[in-house]
Design an enzyme around this catalytic site. Structure first.
Site, short mmCIF file in Angstrom:
data_model
loop_
_atom_site.label_atom_id
_atom_site.label_comp_id
_atom_site.label_asym_id
_atom_site.label_seq_id
_atom_site.Cartn_x
_atom_site.Cartn_y
_atom_site.Cartn_z
N GLY A 1 -7.51 98.36 37.46
CA GLY A 1 -7.02 98.10 38.81
C GLY A 1 -5.83 98.98 39.13
CG HIS B 1 -16.97 104.31 35.33
ND1 HIS B 1 -15.68 104.47 35.78
CD2 HIS B 1 -17.55 103.47 36.22
CE1 HIS B 1 -15.50 103.76 36.88
NE2 HIS B 1 -16.62 103.16 37.17
CG LEU C 1 -19.95 110.73 29.12
CD1 LEU C 1 -21.01 111.71 29.55
CD2 LEU C 1 -19.58 110.99 27.70
CG HIS D 1 -14.06 96.59 38.12
ND1 HIS D 1 -12.80 96.30 38.59
CD2 HIS D 1 -14.37 97.81 38.62
CE1 HIS D 1 -12.38 97.30 39.35
NE2 HIS D 1 -13.30 98.23 39.38
CG HIS E 1 -17.81 107.93 38.97
ND1 HIS E 1 -18.42 108.31 40.13
CD2 HIS E 1 -17.61 106.59 39.06
CE1 HIS E 1 -18.61 107.25 40.89
NE2 HIS E 1 -18.12 106.19 40.27
CE LYS F 1 -10.73 112.78 36.54
NZ LYS F 1 -11.50 112.51 37.68
#
Lengths: 140, 485
Positions: free
Chosen positions: B411, B239, B209, B408, B207, B484
């Site tokens: 990967g 995210h 920003l 998405h 996750h 992060k």
């Protein structure tokens, strides 16, 4: 099987452990220690808190996943890191343990990763002449 | 890790099929979106076996699908899409994942690279302080059980009512930021306890920003509808997902589904695929709980977007309105949804599982915002940290072929553990800084897990989706600053 206590294995998106134990009790306690080592360095954890954990489930595989998920929950909600697990009682549907550890201290504990959950993916407790072994994949 | 040894039939340069006779028990074939080159890396691991396993699930329609960013997950692969007939099909929490409604929100601004670059360090520091991130982080919003129940029902609306952002944000959020069948009675005390302190937190892992700069605009007309008009324009990408709340919901419902599997006599090749008929009590309960977690995630991204606006406003001493900080869109990429699709000429109600896949509805679809009716739904595709991200739009071909779904992200190709062994977080950070990207994280060692080398090339992933026709690329942006957890 039962020489090492556990090892960390590769899984593309997530992380897995292979755990060994001469007895099932040892397998469960080593799995919990492996989980702690995924989160932080167990050596850095002091035994300040004594926390009883008790879980009932349908079978032994499920019980292992739920045991690990309970420890993940206790870290996420109460921020407790554990290093020692005295399993007082264990059968295929029930575990009663006393877990020793302390509250997460950002100054002393280097957090390696956030573990979201233990999964059922490819989970199976195996037994051979040396003892027990299991692979657990975690979602991280 | 064993290689894929099974059969793959080439349909064209970007479509490949796993025949349904590959494994006894497959109800439909597998369909993989990939180039010949990308297929090589996909075949290195077991994700295609997982695509075949998903094809076992009762009620699956047409194909068990893999987007080009597919990689080995647990149960479902990440990058997997499967639609089940509501009448006789199942819903599987493993087809959504633990981080329910993990997703991406994009804000645009009037700012340019020249204006932001001199203040990027300041901005990143401010965002890092203003937005709680990292492990064990707790949010700034303190709520009680009653308020939490309201939040779970209302989703992002709850947040807007409390002054975080505006109703305009809701118009450009998938589902308008609120899934209707959310029922807090299906949520355990444990999930409540785990979720309440974490509202408005970024979390950790993958996750992040990002403050980004537009580098290429492939479709200027479409981009301008989104408020993206020029190269060098600044964007902000958020995210994150439903945090510990979603993890708890998934964990608990998997346990319920485990029992349901034997109750309903469902044969499965992997326990993690545990499921129940969509119309059963277990299925409905999960859907109601999942909707709560989805709403929690929209609420979470709504809070974070608000603090992003606040932070920019403080640094530039201008209101968010003056800075043009409007939301472009917000998409979920871990979710199951009841949708209507045309299958063999018939209208069918299906439950579309998107696990690491994004909805990509075309122009004219009634479920997309009025603003985007002419161009199609914006699809937000974050690349890996330090490379680039894309904005695309949904297409009619996606509707016909992939139940309105596309990729998405980049990967993974390298496991987190392998990435940690071969890379050092510190070096990764220095590498980014050399390229002018400012990064701030609570845990520098975990940067290694998210390094570019651990991921596929997102450019290639996007191009495959574009060539296959399931999404159309519009904008490419690169990061200037990264937060992060």
């Amino acid at each position: 099987m039962a020489k090492k206590t556990f090892k960390i294995i590769n899984h593309t998106a997530d992380v897995g452990i292979i755990v060994y134990g001469i007895t099932v009790k040892q397998l469960f306690s080593n799995a919990a220690l492996a989980l702690s080592s995924l989160i932080t360095e167990p050596k850095s954890i002091k035994e300040k808190i004594k926390r009883p954990v008790e879980i009932t489930s349908e079978d032994r595989d499920n019980l292992l996943v739920e045991w690990l998920n309970e420890l993940i929950y206790l870290f996420d909600v109460e921020h407790i890191l554990f290093k020692k697990f005295d399993i007082e009682n264990l059968n295929s549907k029930h575990i009663k343990a006393i877990c020793y550890g302390e509250k997460f201290d950002p100054l002393r504990h280097n957090i390696k990763r956030e573990v979201k959950a233990a999964t059922y993916h490819m989970l199976k407790i195996d037994r051979d002449s040396n003892g027990y072994g299991v692979q657990v994949i975690f979602d991280v | 890790m064993s290689k894929w040894q099974g059969q793959l039939v080439k349909i064209d340069n970007y479509h490949w099929k796993i025949p349904s006779n590959y494994k006894d028990g497959m109800r439909v074939p597998g369909l993989i979106y990939a180039s010949e080159e990308m297929l090589k890396s996909i075949c290195e691991e077991q994700s295609l076996t997982q695509i075949a396993n998903v094809a076992f699930l009762p009620g699956i329609v047409n194909f068990s699908m893999a987007m080009p960013d597919i990689h080995w997950g647990y149960g479902f692969p990440i990058g997997g899409v499967a639609a089940m007939n509501v009448k006789d099909g199942v819903i599987s929490p493993g087809g959504v994942g633990y981080d329910i409604n993990c997703g991406v929100r994009l804000l645009r601004t009037n700012l340019t690279e020249a204006e932001v670059k001199p203040r990027i360090k300041q901005l990143v520091d401010e965002l890092f302080v203003n937005i709680p991130s990292g492990l064990g982080s707790e949010g700034k919003i303190k709520i009680n059980q009653k308020e939490m129940r309201e939040l779970l029902i209302e989703g992002a609306h709850w947040t807007v009512k409390r002054g975080f952002g505006s109703a305009k944000d809701l118009d450009v959020t998938e589902e308008n930021g609120c899934m209707k069948y959310a029922d807090p009675d299906r949520i355990s005390d444990k999930a409540m306890k785990r979720g309440m302190p974490q509202i408005g937190t970024l979390g950790s892992g993958n996750h992040f920003l990002e403050i980004q700069v537009v580098r290429e605009i492939f479709e200027p007309k479409i981009a301008s509808v989104m408020g993206i008009n020029e190269v060098n324009q600044i964007l902000i990408l958020i995210h994150t997902g439903s945090r510990g709340f979603g993890h708890q919901v998934c964990t608990e419902h998997l346990r319920v589904m485990e029992k349901a599997v034997s109750k309903y006599g469902i044969q499965l090749p992997d326990r993690q695929l545990a499921c129940a008929p969509i119309e059963s009590k277990e299925g409905k309960d999960y859907l109601s709980a999942m909707a709560c977690a989805a709403n929690y995630a929209w609420c979470n991204r709504q809070c974070i977007a608000h603090w992003v606006r606040e932070s920019f406003s403080k640094i530039f001493d201008k209101s968010p309105q003056k800075l043009g900080m409007e939301q472009v869109y917000d998409v979920a990429h871990n979710i199951a949804k009841i949708e209507k699709h045309k299958v063999n000429g018939q209208n069918l109600k299906v439950c579309v599982h998107r696990k690491g896949a994004t909805r990509a509805f075309p122009s004219g679809h009634k479920e997309i915002p009025l603003k985007y009716k002419e161009i199609g739904q914006p699809v937000l595709i974050p690349g890996d940290m330090g490379s680039c991200s894309f904005i695309a739009v949904g297409t009619h071909k996606a509707m016909e072929e992939s139940f309105g779904s596309t990729c998405h992200g980049a990967g993974r190709v390298l496991s987190r553990h392998a990435a940690r062994r071969s890379l050092q977080g510190k070096n990764v950070a220095q590498g980014l800084e050399r390229r002018g990207i400012v990064i701030k994280t609570g845990d520098i060692s975990s940067l290694a897990e998210e390094a570019s080398q651990a991921y596929k090339d997102v450019n290639e992933v996007i191009d495959i989706c574009h060539q296959a026709g399931i999404s159309r690329k519009v904008v490419r942006a690169t990061p200037l600053g990264v937060i992060k957890g």
